[in-house]
Enzyme design. Structure first.
Site, PDB file in Angstrom:
ATOM      1  N   GLU A 182       0.797  -1.224   0.000  1.00  0.00           N
ATOM      2  CA  GLU A 182       0.000   0.000   0.000  1.00  0.00           C
ATOM      3  C   GLU A 182       0.833   1.279   0.000  1.00  0.00           C
ATOM      4  O   GLU A 182       0.801   2.083   0.934  1.00  0.00           O
ATOM      5  CB  GLU A 182      -0.986  -0.007   1.175  1.00  0.00           C
ATOM      6  CG  GLU A 182      -1.976  -1.145   1.089  1.00  0.00           C
ATOM      7  CD  GLU A 182      -3.049  -1.121   2.146  1.00  0.00           C
ATOM      8  OE1 GLU A 182      -4.080  -1.792   1.963  1.00  0.00           O
ATOM      9  OE2 GLU A 182      -2.863  -0.436   3.177  1.00  0.00           O
ATOM     10  N   GLU A 296      -6.011  -8.131  -0.957  1.00  0.00           N
ATOM     11  CA  GLU A 296      -6.478  -7.838   0.399  1.00  0.00           C
ATOM     12  C   GLU A 296      -7.958  -7.496   0.333  1.00  0.00           C
ATOM     13  O   GLU A 296      -8.357  -6.609  -0.420  1.00  0.00           O
ATOM     14  CB  GLU A 296      -5.729  -6.646   1.021  1.00  0.00           C
ATOM     15  CG  GLU A 296      -4.439  -6.972   1.702  1.00  0.00           C
ATOM     16  CD  GLU A 296      -3.884  -5.785   2.499  1.00  0.00           C
ATOM     17  OE1 GLU A 296      -4.699  -4.935   2.938  1.00  0.00           O
ATOM     18  OE2 GLU A 296      -2.669  -5.715   2.676  1.00  0.00           O
TER      19      GLU A 296
END
Length: 684
Positions: A182, A296
């Site tokens: 991320e 995710e």
């Protein structure tokens, strides 16, 4: 560079799909875990916890595990954050053991090299790469940080396993690498910095390790200027994270796209958003010619981010997402796998209410009725369907002698990728596309449409506005898919009340694909583009005329104590430019400082230099003014989108700003103010 072993079973990308060593399509069901290294090292839990977890995964037909290849828990690290380049051998031996155990249970691993969120100084720390600097953007821009990251990547990829003797790059237990979990940065232009970082790091990794797949590891947000930002992002803030899904995954050394989905964290609890998120990204993966993975996905019940959310709503989300993944797989779509977060078979420390709220119990209805059946169908398909992948050469029994690490007869050898690269997904450059006299900015200008036409370029649209007696603002749609009901190339000529304050719907906050400006306003729009940055170092001076420099480019002098931040204080005047009397108008930071000097009680000034406006809490301030029966600021009586207007000059008072630290709210992309204080008080 290494060749393949005779029994190699690396997963490759061929014809937009994952292919195993026999050229059978590889699809999967998996899960995320961050603490495998901590468990394996006995720092949290024990090796038996990992064994139990892997056994449960095999029993549940979960075939891929996404793990953090670095420390997360405070006090545990792989690379010493205080001394980058030195390593914790105990943690590395734990890494060796995890890889060996995963091979034993025939599980494949997706491994992250680094983590954007791990800022604990006692664990692996992204900021350790930047010499301790807390500016996260430096991770992507600092030459020293880039070199340190490369050194770390090389250390991991070339590690020889102390248990089985395999070098990590030769271990087919590893499915793929994530460059970073991320990635985020929040400075204007950081999307370009992040792209440049990926374009540098991805080929570097592939040169060291051509056996394994590589992806970025991002959430999947679109830059605010991207044509997908309005419908693709969860909210306007996502367009200011530095991520640009299409552009950055188009880097040719990136093998496949990956996205995350966090309805609770993003405050998007509506299932329609989830459907749209999945649809947009799978459509884009198809345009890229690459497979995509939902690496995710988490949906909580209760806790700080999912207050009021129920088990039934969690179940609905899992039903929706897993159905979309399965439909894609069955129909030959680009979406090939999913990994959920978080599973109660993973023994970890309790990270708080949020972590507990996300936990999926192995005996829960969500796991038993959605995840487990999906996993079983994937395992059965893998075993019995044997769906062939086109343009693929089997690896079984092959020994490579090529520099790519793949059989010489495999013409689609990694890491080369022939699909569309980043150059195919760029947006116009607002600073260069139209020249200095168009006042160009990203966004949809407000105003009454006086004419509509079609032009090939935004520069031509600006010229058309200049040739109209009634036009003072213009808009051009640059999106291939159009902008709402307007097709690409639409040129709207408008007239708005006061182009000195160009009222704009900011790109990424309800509109995308528009570029526009205020023509023939060089004396208004150019000064800040020529304004100094940092310690009054002149930039782009060659683009500024001498009269313009003389009139408006005066840097705030030493008495203004200028800094790039939002300096706080009690507001005396929300906007100098909203007043009719002197000393307005304010064109520059120097003008704002001068206005402070003439205002009784003013010792702090704050100027907004960005055409897109500053901060994102302007509406709350307008509401507060209304409640206090005070006049709103600016000629429009309010904000520019969600932000304070371009060129707003606030005058403030802070109790003796020289006596201690300045009260600074924030710096960075969302608050790119230029501020300062008057050490000697006001002159009035």
């Amino acid at each position: 560079m290494t060749g393949l072993c005779a029994d190699a079973s690396f997963i490759r990308v061929r014809d937009g799909a994952f292919a195993d060593e026999n050229c059978t399509e590889f699809t999967f069901s998996g899960y995320n875990t961050w603490q495998l290294l901590e468990n394996a090292a006995g720092f949290l839990g024990s090796q038996q916890d990992v064994t139990n977890q892997f056994q449960a995964a095999v029993a549940s037909n979960l075939s891929v595990v996404r793990m953090f290849g670095h420390g997360v828990a405070s006090g545990f690290y792989l690379q010493n954050p205080a001394a980058p380049g030195t390593y914790n051998e105990q943690a590395f031996r734990a890494f060796d053991w995890v890889l060996d155990q995963a091979a034993h249970y025939k599980l494949r691993l997706v491994v992250t090299f680094a983590d954007n969120w791990d800022t604990d100084s006692n664990s692996d720390n992204k900021f350790a790469y930047t010499g301790g600097k807390t500016n996260q953007d430096a991770f992507f821009t600092s030459p020293a940080a880039r070199s340190a990251y490369k050194a770390h990547v090389q250390k991991v990829i070339t590690r020889e396993n102390t248990i089985n003797g395999k070098v990590y790059r030769d271990d087919d237990t590893i499915l793929s690498w994530d460059l970073i979990n991320e990635p985020r940065c929040d400075r204007i232009g950081c999307d370009g910095d992040m792209l440049a970082w990926i374009e540098e790091m991805a080929p570097f990794v592939k040169a060291l390790d051509s056996n394994h797949l590589l992806t970025v590891g991002m959430d999947g947000f679109y830059d605010r200027r991207n044509c997908e930002s309005s419908t693709g992002n969860p909210s306007g803030w996502a367009g200011y994270t530095g991520q640009d899904f299409m552009l950055q995954h188009a880097v040719r050394a990136i093998d496949y796209a990956a996205m995350h989905l966090w309805p609770d964290n993003w405050k998007r609890y509506d299932l329609d958003f989830g459907s749209g998120w999945m649809r947009n990204h799978t459509d884009d993966a198809r345009r890229l010619g690459k497979p995509i993975v939902l690496e995710e996905f988490g949906k909580g019940v209760g806790g700080p981010n999912a207050q009021g959310q129920t088990v039934e709503q969690q179940l609905d989300w899992y039903k929706l997402i897993y159905a979309i993944v399965e439909d894609n797989i069955n129909s030959g779509g680009p979406l090939k796998g999913v990994m959920f977060w978080r599973w109660d078979a993973v023994n970890t420390v309790n990270l708080g209410e949020g972590d507990s709220a996300l936990t999926i119990g192995i005996n829960s209805n969500t796991f038993q009725s959605v995840i487990l059946p999906f996993s079983q169908r994937r395992a059965a398909s893998q075993q019995f369907t044997n769906k062939p992948v086109a343009n693929c050469v089997p690896l079984a029994g092959a020994v490579s002698t090529s520099s790519t690490g793949l059989p010489d007869n495999d013409k689609a050898a990694q890491p080369d990728f022939s699909g569309p690269g980043p150059e195919n997904f760029t947006t116009p450059d607002a600073g260069a596309c139209c020249g200095d006299t168009c006042g160009t900015m990203y966004g949809q200008q407000s105003g009454v449409v006086v004419a509509q036409t079609t032009t090939d370029t935004p520069a031509q649209c600006c010229t058309a506005c200049k040739g109209s007696r009634t036009c003072n603002t213009w808009n051009y749609c640059y999106c291939n898919r159009g902008c709402g009901s307007y097709p690409k190339g639409s040129c709207l000529l408008k007239n708005q009340i006061n182009p000195f304050y160009p009222r704009t719907e900011i790109v990424g906050e309800g509109t995308a694909g528009w570029i526009g400006g205020v023509p023939n306003q060089a004396n208004i729009t150019m000064p800040w583009r020529c304004q100094p940055a940092g310690a009054c170092q002149l930039q782009n001076v060659s683009t500024c005329s001498a009269p313009l420099l003389e009139r408006s480019l005066s840097c705030p002098d030493a008495s203004c104590n200028a800094t790039h931040a939002n300096v706080g204080g009690d507001v005396l005047l929300y906007d100098v430019n909203s007043r009719q009397q002197a000393p307005g108008p304010v064109f520059s930071a120097a003008d704002c400082c001068a206005a402070c000097k003439s205002q009784p009680g003013c010792n702090v000034w704050t100027f907004c230099p960005r055409t897109e406006g500053c901060s994102n809490d302007c509406p709350a301030n307008v509401q507060q003014l209304a409640q206090q029966n005070k006049p709103a600021f600016g000629p429009y009586g309010g904000c520019q989108g969600q932000r304070f207007p371009f060129r707003q000059c606030q005058l403030k008072n802070q109790t003796d700003p020289t006596a201690g630290p300045l009260r600074i709210y924030e710096a960075g992309d969302l608050q790119p103010y230029v501020s300062g204080y008057l050490a000697g008080g006001t002159t009035a």
